[in-house]
Scaffold this motif. Sequence first.
Motif, mmCIF file in Angstrom:
data_model
loop_
_atom_site.group_PDB
_atom_site.id
_atom_site.type_symbol
_atom_site.label_atom_id
_atom_site.label_comp_id
_atom_site.label_asym_id
_atom_site.label_seq_id
_atom_site.Cartn_x
_atom_site.Cartn_y
_atom_site.Cartn_z
ATOM 1 N N GLY A 185 -12.508 -18.016 20.426
ATOM 2 C CA GLY A 185 -12.277 -19.339 20.985
ATOM 3 C C GLY A 185 -11.643 -20.324 20.020
ATOM 4 O O GLY A 185 -11.852 -21.532 20.152
ATOM 5 N N ILE A 186 -10.880 -19.818 19.049
ATOM 6 C CA ILE A 186 -10.211 -20.712 18.111
ATOM 7 C C ILE A 186 -9.184 -21.545 18.893
ATOM 8 O O ILE A 186 -8.289 -20.981 19.519
ATOM 9 N N PRO A 187 -9.304 -22.869 18.869
ATOM 10 C CA PRO A 187 -8.362 -23.703 19.628
ATOM 11 C C PRO A 187 -6.937 -23.595 19.090
ATOM 12 O O PRO A 187 -6.725 -23.372 17.896
ATOM 13 N N ARG A 188 -5.977 -23.787 19.965
ATOM 14 C CA ARG A 188 -4.560 -23.762 19.599
ATOM 15 C C ARG A 188 -4.311 -24.767 18.485
ATOM 16 O O ARG A 188 -4.815 -25.876 18.510
ATOM 17 N N GLY A 189 -3.590 -24.313 17.475
ATOM 18 C CA GLY A 189 -3.260 -25.173 16.347
ATOM 19 C C GLY A 189 -4.295 -25.186 15.235
ATOM 20 O O GLY A 189 -4.088 -25.824 14.200
ATOM 21 N N GLN A 190 -5.419 -24.513 15.418
ATOM 22 C CA GLN A 190 -6.479 -24.502 14.404
ATOM 23 C C GLN A 190 -6.576 -23.177 13.658
ATOM 24 O O GLN A 190 -7.454 -22.994 12.839
ATOM 25 N N ILE A 227 -16.175 -24.456 12.854
ATOM 26 C CA ILE A 227 -15.320 -25.403 12.150
ATOM 27 C C ILE A 227 -14.068 -24.672 11.666
ATOM 28 O O ILE A 227 -14.078 -23.451 11.484
ATOM 29 N N SER A 228 -13.000 -25.452 11.469
ATOM 30 C CA SER A 228 -11.744 -24.831 11.060
ATOM 31 C C SER A 228 -10.986 -25.743 10.109
ATOM 32 O O SER A 228 -11.137 -26.964 10.124
ATOM 33 N N LEU A 229 -10.170 -25.092 9.298
ATOM 34 C CA LEU A 229 -9.188 -25.763 8.460
ATOM 35 C C LEU A 229 -7.891 -25.016 8.715
ATOM 36 O O LEU A 229 -7.693 -23.896 8.235
ATOM 37 N N PHE A 270 -15.039 -27.466 16.537
ATOM 38 C CA PHE A 270 -14.533 -27.112 17.857
ATOM 39 C C PHE A 270 -15.648 -26.575 18.737
ATOM 40 O O PHE A 270 -16.592 -25.946 18.276
ATOM 41 N N GLU A 271 -15.508 -26.906 20.016
ATOM 42 C CA GLU A 271 -16.408 -26.450 21.063
ATOM 43 C C GLU A 271 -15.507 -26.164 22.247
ATOM 44 O O GLU A 271 -14.866 -27.081 22.775
ATOM 45 N N GLY A 272 -15.403 -24.902 22.622
ATOM 46 C CA GLY A 272 -14.425 -24.541 23.642
ATOM 47 C C GLY A 272 -13.037 -24.837 23.084
ATOM 48 O O GLY A 272 -12.755 -24.546 21.930
#
Length: 146
Positions: A70-75, A110-112, A135-137
């Motif tokens: 579920g990694i969001p687009r751009g992350q 969390i993402s970087l 991120f969540e969803g």
Amino acid sequence: MRATFSTLFTSTLLLLGASGAQAAITDSARLYKNPACACCDGYARHLESKGIDVEIIDDQDLGQIKMDAGIPRGQGSCHTVMLGDYIIEGHVPFAAIEKLLEERPDIDGISLAGMPQGTPGMPGTQQAPYEIMSFEGSETSPFLTL
């Protein structure tokens, strides 16, 4: 006698607090990466230096792993880590992971994004603030700036 009891009570509280903080840090993780990526190995060593046992899984289909996680687009970044109940995407400094595990927010992870210079596993010195996102969803929001 009262001073001794007070000292013992305070010492016990301090020890319980320290063990509670230590318990928040999980002791194992799975890091998914491309077999040829050396910076990901550097990130694994960073986590290991903090007492986390890292299982490295070389996998060519990182896109599917990121989609399933579920990694969001751009992350996205070059590796994905499963740490306890959370997903850590990219070269996230350990200070952000500590905050995540101490606060235990109701998020996926969390993402970087990208591969910023000077982050754990990446060469060079920090060029700009690291904007770590939660991120969540598919929703992201600021988590911590380092």
